[in-house]
Design a protein around this motif. Sequence first.
Motif, PDB file in Angstrom:
ATOM      1  N   SER A  44      15.235 -28.140  -3.841  1.00  0.00           N
ATOM      2  CA  SER A  44      16.574 -28.182  -3.262  1.00  0.00           C
ATOM      3  C   SER A  44      16.555 -29.083  -2.034  1.00  0.00           C
ATOM      4  N   ALA A  45      17.417 -30.090  -2.040  1.00  0.00           N
ATOM      5  CA  ALA A  45      17.521 -30.971  -0.875  1.00  0.00           C
ATOM      6  C   ALA A  45      18.044 -30.204   0.337  1.00  0.00           C
ATOM      7  N   PHE A  46      18.964 -29.290   0.095  1.00  0.00           N
ATOM      8  CA  PHE A  46      19.451 -28.465   1.204  1.00  0.00           C
ATOM      9  C   PHE A  46      18.328 -27.634   1.804  1.00  0.00           C
ATOM     10  N   GLY A  47      17.453 -27.081   0.956  1.00  0.00           N
ATOM     11  CA  GLY A  47      16.351 -26.283   1.467  1.00  0.00           C
ATOM     12  C   GLY A  47      15.405 -27.094   2.335  1.00  0.00           C
ATOM     13  N   VAL A  48      15.100 -28.332   1.926  1.00  0.00           N
ATOM     14  CA  VAL A  48      14.230 -29.200   2.724  1.00  0.00           C
ATOM     15  C   VAL A  48      14.878 -29.496   4.079  1.00  0.00           C
ATOM     16  N   PHE A  49      16.150 -29.852   4.063  1.00  0.00           N
ATOM     17  CA  PHE A  49      16.849 -30.147   5.316  1.00  0.00           C
ATOM     18  C   PHE A  49      16.940 -28.908   6.200  1.00  0.00           C
ATOM     19  N   PHE A  50      17.208 -27.747   5.605  1.00  0.00           N
ATOM     20  CA  PHE A  50      17.324 -26.497   6.350  1.00  0.00           C
ATOM     21  C   PHE A  50      16.005 -26.146   7.039  1.00  0.00           C
ATOM     22  N   MET A  51      14.904 -26.218   6.320  1.00  0.00           N
ATOM     23  CA  MET A  51      13.613 -25.863   6.892  1.00  0.00           C
ATOM     24  C   MET A  51      13.161 -26.898   7.920  1.00  0.00           C
TER      25      MET A  51
END
Length: 303
Positions: free
Chosen positions: A176-183
Amino acid sequence: MTTTVTPPPPETTPAKEQRRSRLPKSARAGGTLHGGPIAYAILIVFTIVSLFPLVWTAIAASRDTQRLAQTPPPFWFGSNLFKNLEIAWTEANLGEAFLNTTIVAGISAVTVVILSTIAGFAFAKLRFRGRGALMLLVIGTMMVPPQLSIIPLYMMVAKLDWTDQLQAVIFPSLVSAFGVFFMRQYLLQALPDEVIEAARVDGASSWRVVWHVVFPAARPAMAVLGMLMFVQTWNDFLWPFLVLTQSGNPTVQVAVAGLGRGFTPDQSLIMAGALLGTLPLLLVFAVFGKQIVGGIMQGAVKG
């Protein structure tokens, strides 16, 4: 003649305490903030508005289609709730659908959390060539509508002969691109560089740093991301509907979509299936919600 101005004596401790005692409790250091009646009224209104769809679903599931078609609609529970739930459970084969969806959502959530934490740590703390360009590329993929990738993704799944199988739903949701950005955003503040340097000095390898330093520091954000990914995968409908239409083991949303089919859809039966599909999410949040909120607060204090 020179006049000497004598400064006033310093304020004594009793005077300070007396002035502090005249302040409201919420203005004192360490005091507890209390909302006024307007704040409580606004919170009550928002709570009622938020709970109304769920309550209406339960009311509709407890009635029959004829009563739901009448004007005004019912605003209280009927006597057919357990009957409609039993029919929906049997007709949609929700037992197997729950198992399939739990497997898909669980694997996707765990994998996204682990891979996103490792990638987020790399983008946040490691120095390598092209890091900024790669991060922009990851963020750019978030701007692409998911509907544009359905056709090439379906062609790939069909070429691998994965149609009507659970891996067709699992593999596209493993990253998930959102997960990478979030973390990445979380680890930028929550993980000091000095801690990583201390681990390096002690002779820790990159994987030991990830396991013993990054994962413990990112635990609050990992819990939040896992919850978000689990809910998103559980509620996903379009892609599972496309690749699991002909299979006998659909996910919950695909199974619920098959309820009440006919010339006149049975709205009460559809609402019963929707209620059954929502209850596991409510149960998960009721069990782990306190830990997740506590993790968010812990991460906020650390940051």
